[in-house]
Design a protein around this motif. Structure first.
Motif, PDB file in Angstrom:
ATOM      1  N   TYR A  17       2.928   0.313   6.507  1.00 42.68           N
ATOM      2  CA  TYR A  17       3.508  -0.803   6.074  1.00 42.68           C
ATOM      3  C   TYR A  17       4.254  -1.772   6.999  1.00 42.68           C
ATOM      4  CZ  TYR A  17       3.311   1.729   1.465  1.00 42.68           C
ATOM      5  OH  TYR A  17       2.929   1.887   0.269  1.00 42.68           O
ATOM      6  N   PHE A  20       1.511  -4.309   8.578  1.00 41.95           N
ATOM      7  CA  PHE A  20       1.180  -5.373   7.537  1.00 41.95           C
ATOM      8  C   PHE A  20       2.358  -6.311   7.808  1.00 41.95           C
ATOM      9  CE2 PHE A  20       0.824  -7.715   3.659  1.00 41.95           C
ATOM     10  CZ  PHE A  20      -0.676  -8.149   3.521  1.00 41.95           C
ATOM     11  N   GLU A  21       3.564  -5.949   7.609  1.00 42.05           N
ATOM     12  CA  GLU A  21       4.687  -6.847   7.735  1.00 42.05           C
ATOM     13  C   GLU A  21       4.853  -7.634   9.087  1.00 42.05           C
ATOM     14  OE1 GLU A  21       8.163  -5.030   4.897  1.00 42.05           O
ATOM     15  OE2 GLU A  21       8.106  -4.443   6.864  1.00 42.05           O
ATOM     16  N   TYR A  38       7.264 -11.370  -1.146  1.00 44.40           N
ATOM     17  CA  TYR A  38       6.108 -10.377  -1.049  1.00 44.40           C
ATOM     18  C   TYR A  38       6.225  -8.960  -1.570  1.00 44.40           C
ATOM     19  CZ  TYR A  38       8.353  -8.141   2.981  1.00 44.40           C
ATOM     20  OH  TYR A  38       9.031  -7.409   3.936  1.00 44.40           O
ATOM     21  N   ILE A  40       4.402  -5.073  -0.799  1.00 39.13           N
ATOM     22  CA  ILE A  40       3.265  -4.306  -0.363  1.00 39.13           C
ATOM     23  C   ILE A  40       3.045  -2.883  -1.120  1.00 39.13           C
ATOM     24  CG2 ILE A  40       1.873  -3.165   1.776  1.00 39.13           C
ATOM     25  CD1 ILE A  40       4.130  -5.138   3.408  1.00 39.13           C
ATOM     26  N   TRP A  45      -1.461  -5.858  -2.321  1.00 39.96           N
ATOM     27  CA  TRP A  45       0.022  -6.741  -1.942  1.00 39.96           C
ATOM     28  C   TRP A  45      -0.065  -7.773  -2.778  1.00 39.96           C
ATOM     29  CZ3 TRP A  45      -2.538 -10.824   0.404  1.00 39.96           C
ATOM     30  CH2 TRP A  45      -3.560 -10.561   1.095  1.00 39.96           C
ATOM     31  N   HIS A  68      -5.608  -7.852   9.775  1.00 38.59           N
ATOM     32  CA  HIS A  68      -5.357  -6.347   9.093  1.00 38.59           C
ATOM     33  C   HIS A  68      -6.492  -5.521   8.994  1.00 38.59           C
ATOM     34  CE1 HIS A  68      -3.639  -3.792   5.660  1.00 38.59           C
ATOM     35  NE2 HIS A  68      -3.146  -3.417   6.793  1.00 38.59           N
ATOM     36  N   TRP A 125       9.356  -1.955   1.448  1.00 34.06           N
ATOM     37  CA  TRP A 125       8.240  -2.842   1.699  1.00 34.06           C
ATOM     38  C   TRP A 125       8.164  -4.182   0.992  1.00 34.06           C
ATOM     39  CZ3 TRP A 125       8.013  -0.735   6.089  1.00 34.06           C
ATOM     40  CH2 TRP A 125       8.605   0.799   6.305  1.00 34.06           C
TER      41      TRP A 125
END
Length: 209
Positions: A17, A20-21, A38, A40, A45, A68, A125
């Motif tokens: 996670y 991705f952030e 957002y 996730i 997402w 990603h 997340w």
């Protein structure tokens, strides 16, 4: 929104996670994209984005998804094994005022509807957690909504979505149709080539996300 290929789980650990952030931060810095909300989830997402310039949405999503995919394949040693995502992301235009707020709430309550947490701000997340628990630096990922969030944000985000809002937003997700007032939706559909407006370089109206 985008989902993992075959709905497989691609976020398994906090590190997954966090990666991705971090990519969200990097894509935002590279493109100037405004991020309103957002979430996730383990296998997909959601993003509420507010582009400023022509082509910005496509550029942002390309950088985010491709980077990603490369990072995950490199980490798991699965280079050349196929697609990480089920296909191209899905997107739709959103009207102003309460429609923007309904989409933000829909996104930030995703983990609650999935039974992962009891309160939106408890899902680390997502943007609700950042708004309530995040540091000043963490909150900088999020931009001001063109329709301001309620002053009693925590109470508001913990009030369940209206069933009609959920159904309408899911229709927009699945069919790519604009979400908003009927007159506005009709105008968007009749005055734009919808596919071009949603996917490519069409300049959004200032109230669209």
């Amino acid at each position: 929104i985008n989902r993992a290929n075959g709905r497989m789980q691609i976020f398994n650990t906090p590190e997954d996670y966090l990666l991705f952030e971090q990519l969200l931060v990097e894509a935002k810095e590279l493109t100037g994209m405004r991020i309103l909300a957002y979430e996730i989830m383990p296998n997909h997402w959601h993003l509420a984005l507010y582009p400023q310039n022509n082509g910005e949405l496509a550029e942002f999503m390309h950088k985010l998804s491709n980077t990603h995919t490369r990072k995950v394949h490199a980490k798991t040693g699965t280079n050349g094994s196929g697609h990480l995502y089920q296909g191209r992301y899905k997107s739709f235009l959103v009207d102003s005022d309460n429609y923007v707020l309904a989409v933000i709430k829909y996104i930030e309550r995703n983990a609650v509807r999935a039974g992962l947490v009891g309160r939106p701000e408890d899902w680390q997340w997502g943007s609700a957690w950042r708004r309530v628990h995040g540091t000043e630096v963490e909150r900088k990922l999020l931009d001001l909504s063109p329709s301001p969030l309620p002053d009693d944000y925590v109470s508001w985000i913990n009030t369940p979505d209206k069933d009609d809002d959920i159904a309408s937003i899911r229709t927009s997700v699945n069919k790519g149709v604009p979400y908003g007032r009927k007159r506005w939706v009709d105008e968007m559909v009749t005055t734009h080539k919808l596919e071009s407006t949603l996917r490519n370089q069409g300049r959004p109206r200032k109230e669209d996300i």
